[in-house]
Motif scaffolding. Sequence first.
Motif, PDB file in Angstrom:
ATOM      1  N   UNK A  83       0.868  -1.183   0.000  1.00  0.00           N
ATOM      2  CA  UNK A  83       0.000   0.000   0.000  1.00  0.00           C
ATOM      3  C   UNK A  83       0.901   1.228   0.000  1.00  0.00           C
ATOM      4  N   UNK A  84       0.894   1.950  -1.104  1.00  0.00           N
ATOM      5  CA  UNK A  84       1.772   3.103  -1.264  1.00  0.00           C
ATOM      6  C   UNK A  84       1.005   4.422  -1.283  1.00  0.00           C
ATOM      7  N   UNK A  85      -0.252   4.346  -1.641  1.00  0.00           N
ATOM      8  CA  UNK A  85      -1.043   5.555  -1.827  1.00  0.00           C
ATOM      9  C   UNK A  85      -1.999   5.721  -0.649  1.00  0.00           C
ATOM     10  N   UNK A  86      -1.518   6.421   0.376  1.00  0.00           N
ATOM     11  CA  UNK A  86      -2.384   6.674   1.521  1.00  0.00           C
ATOM     12  C   UNK A  86      -2.033   8.014   2.160  1.00  0.00           C
ATOM     13  N   UNK A  87      -2.989   8.553   2.884  1.00  0.00           N
ATOM     14  CA  UNK A  87      -2.781   9.816   3.590  1.00  0.00           C
ATOM     15  C   UNK A  87      -2.388   9.506   5.028  1.00  0.00           C
ATOM     16  N   UNK A  88      -1.345  10.166   5.496  1.00  0.00           N
ATOM     17  CA  UNK A  88      -0.860   9.978   6.864  1.00  0.00           C
ATOM     18  C   UNK A  88      -0.876  11.319   7.581  1.00  0.00           C
ATOM     19  N   UNK A  89      -1.497  11.356   8.736  1.00  0.00           N
ATOM     20  CA  UNK A  89      -1.605  12.579   9.526  1.00  0.00           C
ATOM     21  C   UNK A  89      -0.860  12.401  10.840  1.00  0.00           C
ATOM     22  N   UNK A  90       0.081  13.281  11.093  1.00  0.00           N
ATOM     23  CA  UNK A  90       0.902  13.233  12.299  1.00  0.00           C
ATOM     24  C   UNK A  90       0.167  13.957  13.429  1.00  0.00           C
ATOM     25  N   UNK A  91      -0.339  13.199  14.395  1.00  0.00           N
ATOM     26  CA  UNK A  91      -1.104  13.797  15.486  1.00  0.00           C
ATOM     27  C   UNK A  91      -0.208  14.551  16.472  1.00  0.00           C
ATOM     28  N   UNK A  92       1.092  14.307  16.421  1.00  0.00           N
ATOM     29  CA  UNK A  92       2.003  15.019  17.328  1.00  0.00           C
ATOM     30  C   UNK A  92       2.151  16.484  16.934  1.00  0.00           C
ATOM     31  N   UNK A  93       1.824  16.807  15.688  1.00  0.00           N
ATOM     32  CA  UNK A  93       1.913  18.188  15.211  1.00  0.00           C
ATOM     33  C   UNK A  93       0.740  19.049  15.659  1.00  0.00           C
ATOM     34  N   UNK A  94      -0.341  18.426  16.107  1.00  0.00           N
ATOM     35  CA  UNK A  94      -1.557  19.176  16.394  1.00  0.00           C
ATOM     36  C   UNK A  94      -2.348  18.527  17.529  1.00  0.00           C
ATOM     37  N   UNK A  95      -2.288  19.096  18.739  1.00  0.00           N
ATOM     38  CA  UNK A  95      -3.022  18.527  19.872  1.00  0.00           C
ATOM     39  C   UNK A  95      -4.534  18.440  19.635  1.00  0.00           C
ATOM     40  N   UNK A  96      -5.090  19.392  18.886  1.00  0.00           N
ATOM     41  CA  UNK A  96      -6.533  19.348  18.589  1.00  0.00           C
ATOM     42  C   UNK A  96      -6.863  18.152  17.698  1.00  0.00           C
TER      43      UNK A  96
END
Length: 158
Positions: A83-96
Motif C-alpha cells: 500500500x503506497x497511496x495513503x494519507x498519513x496525519x501526524x497527530x504530534x503536530x496538532x493537539x486538537x
Amino acid sequence: MSGSLGRAAAAAATALLRWGRGVGGGLRGPGVRAAGSGGSGSSEHLDALVKKDKVVVFLKGTPEQPQCGFSNAVVQILRLHGVRDYAAYNVLDDPQLRQGIKDYSNWPTIPQVYLNGEFVGGCDILLQMHQNGDLVEELKKLGIRSALLDEAKDQDSK
C-alpha cells in the motif's frame, strides 16, 4: 490492552521494524502523502479527512519516521501489502487533531486506520487482520491488490 496482547503487539512491531529495514531504508512510497493537519479537530474536518483517501492513517510521527512502535508497525504492515497511496496525519503536530480523532472514532489510542472512510482500528486490529488474511480482502474491496498475493504466487511457482 491486556498484558499478553500488549506483548504480542510489541513483539510484532519489533519484528516488522526489523523486516522493514531493507534496501534504501526509506519508508515513503511514491503515493504516501504526509498531510498537514489543518489545525482542526472538529468532527466535520475529521469526517472530510477520513473520507478523502481510500486509506487514511493517523499516527505519531510520519511514515518515514514513526515516533512510536505501534505507528511504525502500522506503516510496516501497509508496506508489506504494497500500500503506497495513503494519507498519513501526524497527530504530534496538532493537539486538537490528536484529541479530535480519538473523540471522532471513540477509540482512545493512536495510531488509527481508516479504509474507505470507515474506522478499522489501531495497530493490534490491523495486525490481526494482516495475520488472518482479512486485510488482503479489505484492500481488494478498495481496488488495492496486496503485494503479499504476488509474493505467495512467486513462492508457489518455485
